[in-house]
Design an enzyme around this catalytic site. Structure first.
Site, PDB file in Angstrom:
ATOM      1  N   ASP A  12       0.871  -1.178   0.000  1.00  0.00           N
ATOM      2  CA  ASP A  12       0.000   0.000   0.000  1.00  0.00           C
ATOM      3  C   ASP A  12       0.908   1.228   0.000  1.00  0.00           C
ATOM      4  O   ASP A  12       2.112   1.117   0.256  1.00  0.00           O
ATOM      5  CB  ASP A  12      -0.895  -0.004   1.254  1.00  0.00           C
ATOM      6  N   SER A  13       0.323   2.398  -0.231  1.00  0.00           N
ATOM      7  CA  SER A  13       1.092   3.639  -0.162  1.00  0.00           C
ATOM      8  C   SER A  13       1.568   3.916   1.260  1.00  0.00           C
ATOM      9  O   SER A  13       2.387   4.799   1.467  1.00  0.00           O
ATOM     10  CB  SER A  13       0.201   4.796  -0.603  1.00  0.00           C
ATOM     11  N   GLY A  45      -2.571   9.185  -3.594  1.00  0.00           N
ATOM     12  CA  GLY A  45      -3.859   9.566  -4.177  1.00  0.00           C
ATOM     13  C   GLY A  45      -3.987  10.977  -4.709  1.00  0.00           C
ATOM     14  O   GLY A  45      -4.982  11.323  -5.339  1.00  0.00           O
ATOM     15  N   CYS A  75      -4.278  -1.297  -2.065  1.00  0.00           N
ATOM     16  CA  CYS A  75      -4.398   0.149  -2.229  1.00  0.00           C
ATOM     17  C   CYS A  75      -5.299   0.403  -3.430  1.00  0.00           C
ATOM     18  O   CYS A  75      -4.990  -0.050  -4.544  1.00  0.00           O
ATOM     19  CB  CYS A  75      -3.006   0.731  -2.471  1.00  0.00           C
ATOM     20  N   ASN A  76      -6.412   1.079  -3.208  1.00  0.00           N
ATOM     21  CA  ASN A  76      -7.337   1.367  -4.311  1.00  0.00           C
ATOM     22  C   ASN A  76      -6.668   2.242  -5.375  1.00  0.00           C
ATOM     23  O   ASN A  76      -6.892   2.072  -6.574  1.00  0.00           O
ATOM     24  CB  ASN A  76      -8.573   2.104  -3.789  1.00  0.00           C
ATOM     25  N   THR A  77      -5.856   3.198  -4.902  1.00  0.00           N
ATOM     26  CA  THR A  77      -5.217   4.146  -5.817  1.00  0.00           C
ATOM     27  C   THR A  77      -4.225   3.429  -6.737  1.00  0.00           C
ATOM     28  O   THR A  77      -4.256   3.618  -7.959  1.00  0.00           O
ATOM     29  CB  THR A  77      -4.497   5.245  -5.001  1.00  0.00           C
ATOM     30  N   GLU A 154      -2.010   8.511   8.314  1.00  0.00           N
ATOM     31  CA  GLU A 154      -0.575   8.190   8.335  1.00  0.00           C
ATOM     32  C   GLU A 154       0.105   8.806   9.560  1.00  0.00           C
ATOM     33  O   GLU A 154       1.076   8.266  10.068  1.00  0.00           O
ATOM     34  CB  GLU A 154       0.107   8.730   7.064  1.00  0.00           C
ATOM     35  N   CYS A 186     -10.841   3.609   0.027  1.00  0.00           N
ATOM     36  CA  CYS A 186      -9.401   3.777   0.288  1.00  0.00           C
ATOM     37  C   CYS A 186      -9.102   2.909   1.503  1.00  0.00           C
ATOM     38  O   CYS A 186      -9.859   2.943   2.490  1.00  0.00           O
ATOM     39  CB  CYS A 186      -9.090   5.246   0.580  1.00  0.00           C
ATOM     40  N   THR A 187      -8.028   2.135   1.428  1.00  0.00           N
ATOM     41  CA  THR A 187      -7.781   1.153   2.498  1.00  0.00           C
ATOM     42  C   THR A 187      -7.361   1.792   3.824  1.00  0.00           C
ATOM     43  O   THR A 187      -7.326   1.116   4.851  1.00  0.00           O
ATOM     44  CB  THR A 187      -6.729   0.120   2.055  1.00  0.00           C
ATOM     45  N   HIS A 188      -7.057   3.072   3.810  1.00  0.00           N
ATOM     46  CA  HIS A 188      -6.768   3.762   5.078  1.00  0.00           C
ATOM     47  C   HIS A 188      -8.047   4.000   5.898  1.00  0.00           C
ATOM     48  O   HIS A 188      -8.018   4.062   7.115  1.00  0.00           O
ATOM     49  CB  HIS A 188      -6.122   5.130   4.818  1.00  0.00           C
TER      50      HIS A 188
END
Ligand code: DGL
Length: 254
Positions: A12-13, A45, A75-77, A154, A186-188
């Site tokens: 993921d980011s 993103g 990560c969707n982005t 984050e 968004c996975t966050h």
């Protein structure tokens, strides 16, 4: 090494994909996982798509060197920007992506708007717009790009005034009308689901992690890659920003 005992790579980011990893550990407890968060380069993103693609290659190449048997783009982005190219680049292993869970949200069939919270890149990309075309005439869908939200998560901001103010500003227009469902694209965002619920009460909140993890399992079964050792698997957490490893562990055990 036997194919079945190799690890599954997740990336993921940043720390967001931990929400997907968590589900994977529950569904596939005997698997070994390596998670790589690219927090040094987060957020993805709000970047240009080519940059997101290049970063996705860089991180995936790193995981490939760890000899993984499957890759999950948590990560969707990154999925919307790079999944096609990643599948070509690593054609010898299954590559599983994640996308906003529109289908289950629309199928709930509650009255009101279906709100899709996601990053600007995810909502602008062709992949999401193709998905949107499939459901646009079945529900009243509203896109809610959330720049800045990944940065808060984050930084470990999972509650408090700052987050509350951000969410109020985003959602206030809709709170007084009817909301059918909210999609966390968004996975966050699953890490702040409770904070969203405080504002929207009993509105169903849906994310795509379960669908992704089920797809991962189907692929492993179909390709005879399931780890059948019967032993509890291991979880290795890596990050391009060392100081995010502690937060990642906290989120994993939350
Ligand atoms: N977790 C990523 C996603 O699912 C966040 C992308 C970002 O870093 O902006 O889209």
């Amino acid at each position: 090494m036997e194919m079945q005992s190799k690890s599954i790579g997740f990336f993921d980011s940043g720390v967001g994909g931990i929400s997907v990893l968590k589900r994977a550990i529950k569904l596939l407890p005997n698997e070994n996982f390596i998670y790589y968060g690219d927090s040094k380069n987060a957020p993805y993103g709000t970047k240009n798509v080519n940059e997101v693609r290049q970063l996705s290659f860089q991180v995936s190449d790193f995981l490939m060197e760890k000899n993984i048997k499957a890759l999950v783009v948590a990560c969707n982005t990154a999925t919307s920007a790079a999944i096609k190219d990643l599948r070509i680049r690593y054609s010898n292993i299954p590559v599983i992506g994640i996308e906003p869970a529109l289908k289950p949200a629309v199928e709930i069939k509650r009255r009101g708007k279906v709100l899709i919270m996601a990053t600007p890149v995810t909502l602008a990309e062709k992949k999401f717009n193709n998905l949107l075309k499939k459901y646009n005439d079945k529900a009243d869908i509203t896109l809610l790009p959330c720049p800045g939200l990944v940065e808060l998560i984050e930084a470990g901001v999972l509650s408090g005034n700052k987050l509350e103010n951000y969410l109020k500003e985003k959602l206030s227009v809709y709170i007084n009308s009817e909301i059918a469902a909210i999609v966390l694209g968004c996975t966050h965002y699953p890490f702040i689901e409770n904070e969203i619920s405080k504002l929207t009460q009993d509105v169903p909140i849906i994310d795509g992690s379960l669908g992704t993890v089920k797809q991962l399992k189907r692929k492993l079964v179909a390709l005879n890659l399931l780890n059948l050792s019967g032993q509890k698997g291991s979880v290795e957490i890596l990050n391009s920003s060392e100081d995010k490893i502690e937060l990642s562990r906290k989120l994993l055990n939350m």
